[in-house]
Design an enzyme around this catalytic site. Structure first.
Site, PDB file in Angstrom:
ATOM      1  N   ASP A 142       0.820  -1.212   0.000  1.00 57.31           N
ATOM      2  CA  ASP A 142       0.000   0.000   0.000  1.00 57.31           C
ATOM      3  C   ASP A 142       0.855   1.264   0.000  1.00 57.31           C
ATOM      4  OD1 ASP A 142      -2.751  -1.207   0.202  1.00 57.31           O
ATOM      5  OD2 ASP A 142      -1.852  -2.067   1.996  1.00 57.31           O
ATOM      6  N   TYR A 147      -3.534   3.822  -6.498  1.00 56.65           N
ATOM      7  CA  TYR A 147      -4.787   4.283  -5.895  1.00 56.65           C
ATOM      8  C   TYR A 147      -5.619   5.088  -6.889  1.00 56.65           C
ATOM      9  CZ  TYR A 147      -3.696   2.603  -1.215  1.00 56.65           C
ATOM     10  OH  TYR A 147      -3.437   1.794  -0.131  1.00 56.65           O
ATOM     11  N   HIS A 173     -10.516  -4.417   8.585  1.00 52.29           N
ATOM     12  CA  HIS A 173     -10.432  -5.648   7.788  1.00 52.29           C
ATOM     13  C   HIS A 173     -10.305  -6.907   8.656  1.00 52.29           C
ATOM     14  CE1 HIS A 173     -10.041  -3.234   4.143  1.00 52.29           C
ATOM     15  NE2 HIS A 173      -9.122  -2.528   4.770  1.00 52.29           N
ATOM     16  N   VAL A 204      -4.117  -3.986   5.635  1.00 53.96           N
ATOM     17  CA  VAL A 204      -4.201  -3.324   6.937  1.00 53.96           C
ATOM     18  C   VAL A 204      -3.016  -2.364   7.040  1.00 53.96           C
ATOM     19  CG1 VAL A 204      -4.123  -3.637   9.436  1.00 53.96           C
ATOM     20  CG2 VAL A 204      -5.384  -5.255   8.004  1.00 53.96           C
ATOM     21  N   ASP A 205      -3.298  -1.082   7.253  1.00 52.15           N
ATOM     22  CA  ASP A 205      -2.249  -0.061   7.247  1.00 52.15           C
ATOM     23  C   ASP A 205      -1.528  -0.014   8.593  1.00 52.15           C
ATOM     24  OD1 ASP A 205      -2.916   0.599   4.656  1.00 52.15           O
ATOM     25  OD2 ASP A 205      -4.341   2.136   5.251  1.00 52.15           O
TER      26      ASP A 205
END
Length: 514
Positions: free
Chosen positions: A193, A223, A379, A407-408
């Site tokens: 990400d 994105y 999530h 998941v950030d």
């Protein structure tokens, strides 16, 4: 026993974790630990503006741009990809792929022999912007495979069309070591990400400064799916699915997404200092799902812009494939493609695992986007159907490490199988805070954070099968579970490094033998 071992270290933008001793999983399981959130860290990421200098279109017509190197299945081959955009980023008439040649001139670095030449193929894809009644046409995307290369050797190359005097500058890449139990790339960067934010700039600087031999990027590239065709940024992060896995409240938000395709061109230019010189492998995630006029073309930008060792590894799909990096066998899977027992992905995975030669590649590393084992609220357990379908397969063939994103945040597990500590299970590592999105800071074991099982966060389509049942009679753990060894909310990357035995405190350099 060999003299080498892998170790995972998290490198954050805020701090760099360094240790004098390198414990192995044989020293575990480790007691669960949560790192405190740095009060000086802003958990929100801000996109780079379109005026960023790295996004600018090259002045020279037909000059190669967005150049990238990716691995083939084995060390004797790589792919070189690039884009020829001609004059414009958005044209009503597609460019002719046959108007420009796809040629790579290459040789060993500093070798006296003449350049070798390889030719490839080129494609163009379209994206319909229904709201504006416009059609985006990509540049001409070129893919050339170089074969017959020497392992662990530095090569120099140029790509383009010499007949048009449109060749790139000279770039360099190093091939992977030969697949043996004693040969490994020194440093592999894993990140998820990344996006195109100010944080991404810092992360890219960290990656380049660590001089990796290989980079694996897990989902969340451009994105582009978060932008409308009129360049408006969308925020659908609060959307939820109801009990019927529909989401009327969010229909406008997601159905109006038109995936502003120039963001892909910006990302390719921005990342070129890395991707043109270091083999970089792409793993599709949620943000690569981009709805087309034809519903079957949901990963068209991703699958068109990069080259994958799909055919070489027998999958025939860019969404799941495998490759070797020295003594490590990498398997790439897709969370948003059917993975039940009768699916093509499952059948291919079983075949790939069955055919691994563990005497040549004793380490097996898997990667996909949506994590099976994560204790962050965002999530949480959305990949349960994938886990229930595939976990037994990965366990039976003793996969060693799994990398995820989505998941950030960062989280590393103890070896686990079916939510139970198991020395024969993989270590799961979530590494999804590469720069985009908002950091996950809440855990499901924090009071009041257990998600309502009747609603699920939007993951691009509410129609994907979701299974949520209790684990040890609990929908959510009351404390950080024992399978979660360490978790931290910070932006950063992961490094998979080769270490000699005198740097390792205890344990063998080989995977645990079950």
């Amino acid at each position: 026993m060999t003299s080498m071992s892998f170790l995972v270290i998290l490198v954050c933008n805020v701090i760099t974790i360094t240790v004098n001793a390198f414990p192995s999983t044989l020293d575990g399981p480790f007691a669960p630990l949560t790192a405190p959130l740095d009060p000086n860290l802003n958990p929100v990421a801000f996109d780079l503006p379109e005026s960023d200098p790295s996004f600018v279109h090259p002045n020279s017509k037909f000059l190669p741009e967005q150049i990238s190197v990716s691995l083939s299945y084995s060390a004797d081959s790589v792919w070189i990809s690039w884009v020829t955009t001609g004059c414009c980023e958005e044209d009503s008439v597609p460019l002719d792929p046959n108007s420009v040649q796809s040629i790579v001139q290459y040789r060993e670095f500093n070798a006296r022999n003449r350049n070798k030449h390889a030719t490839g193929y080129s494609i163009v894809y379209n994206q319909q912007y229904n709201a504006l009644k416009k059609n985006y046409t990509s540049g001409i995307i070129h893919h050339v495979q170089l074969t017959g290369l020497k392992p662990n050797t530095l090569y120099q190359y140029r790509c383009g069309d010499p007949s048009l005097s449109a060749m790139s500058e000279v770039y360099y890449f190093r091939t992977m070591p030969k697949s043996t139990s004693e040969s490994y790339p020194h440093r592999i960067i894993v990140a998820g990400d990344l996006g195109l934010t100010y944080n991404t700039s810092t992360v890219l600087t960290h990656i380049l400064s660590n001089h990796p031999d290989l980079v694996v990027l897990i989902g969340g590239f451009s994105y582009a799916d978060t932008y409308l065709a009129n360049k408006t940024k969308l925020d659908c992060s609060s959307c939820q699915c109801d009990q019927n896995r529909t989401s009327s409240d969010c229909d406008f938000c997601y159905n109006s997404r038109e995936s502003y395709q120039p963001r892909w061109d910006y990302w390719g230019r921005f990342m070129e200092p890395l991707t043109a010189n270091v083999p970089t492998m792409m793993v599709a995630g949620e943000h690569e799902i981009e709805q087309q006029t034809d519903d079957n073309l949901t990963f068209v930008a991703y699958s068109s812009r990069f080259a994958f060792p799909s055919n070489e590894s027998g999958s025939f799909s860019p969404l799941y494939y495998s490759f070797n990096a020295g003594g490590a066998h990498f398997i790439v899977l897709n969370s948003y493609t059917p993975h039940d027992y009768s699916s093509d992905q499952y059948i291919w995975l079983e075949s790939d695992l069955r055919n691994i030669n563990r005497s040549e590649t004793p380490w097996v590393v898997a990667a996909w986007s949506l994590p099976w084992y994560s204790t962050f609220k965002g999530h949480f357990r959305e990949a349960e159907s994938m886990r229930t379908n595939l976990e037994d397969l990965l366990y039976s063939y003793q996969v060693d490490i799994v990398f995820n994103s989505q998941v950030d945040a960062y989280e590393r597990s103890n070896r686990v199988y079916n939510y139970t500590l198991d020395q024969c299970g993989p270590v799961y590592i979530t590494i999804g805070a590469g720069g985009a999105g908002k950091l996950e800071t809440e855990h499901v074991d924090d009071p009041g954070n257990c998600p309502d099982h009747s609603q699920r966060n939007w993951v691009g389509s509410c129609s994907f099968n979701f299974t949520l049942g209790p684990v040890n009679n609990e929908l959510c753990p009351l404390n950080q579970p024992d399978y979660s060894a360490y978790r931290e909310s910070s932006f950063g990357i992961g490094m998979l490094e080769q270490k000699t035995m005198d740097q390792v405190r205890t344990g063998s350099s080989m995977p645990y033998q079950c």
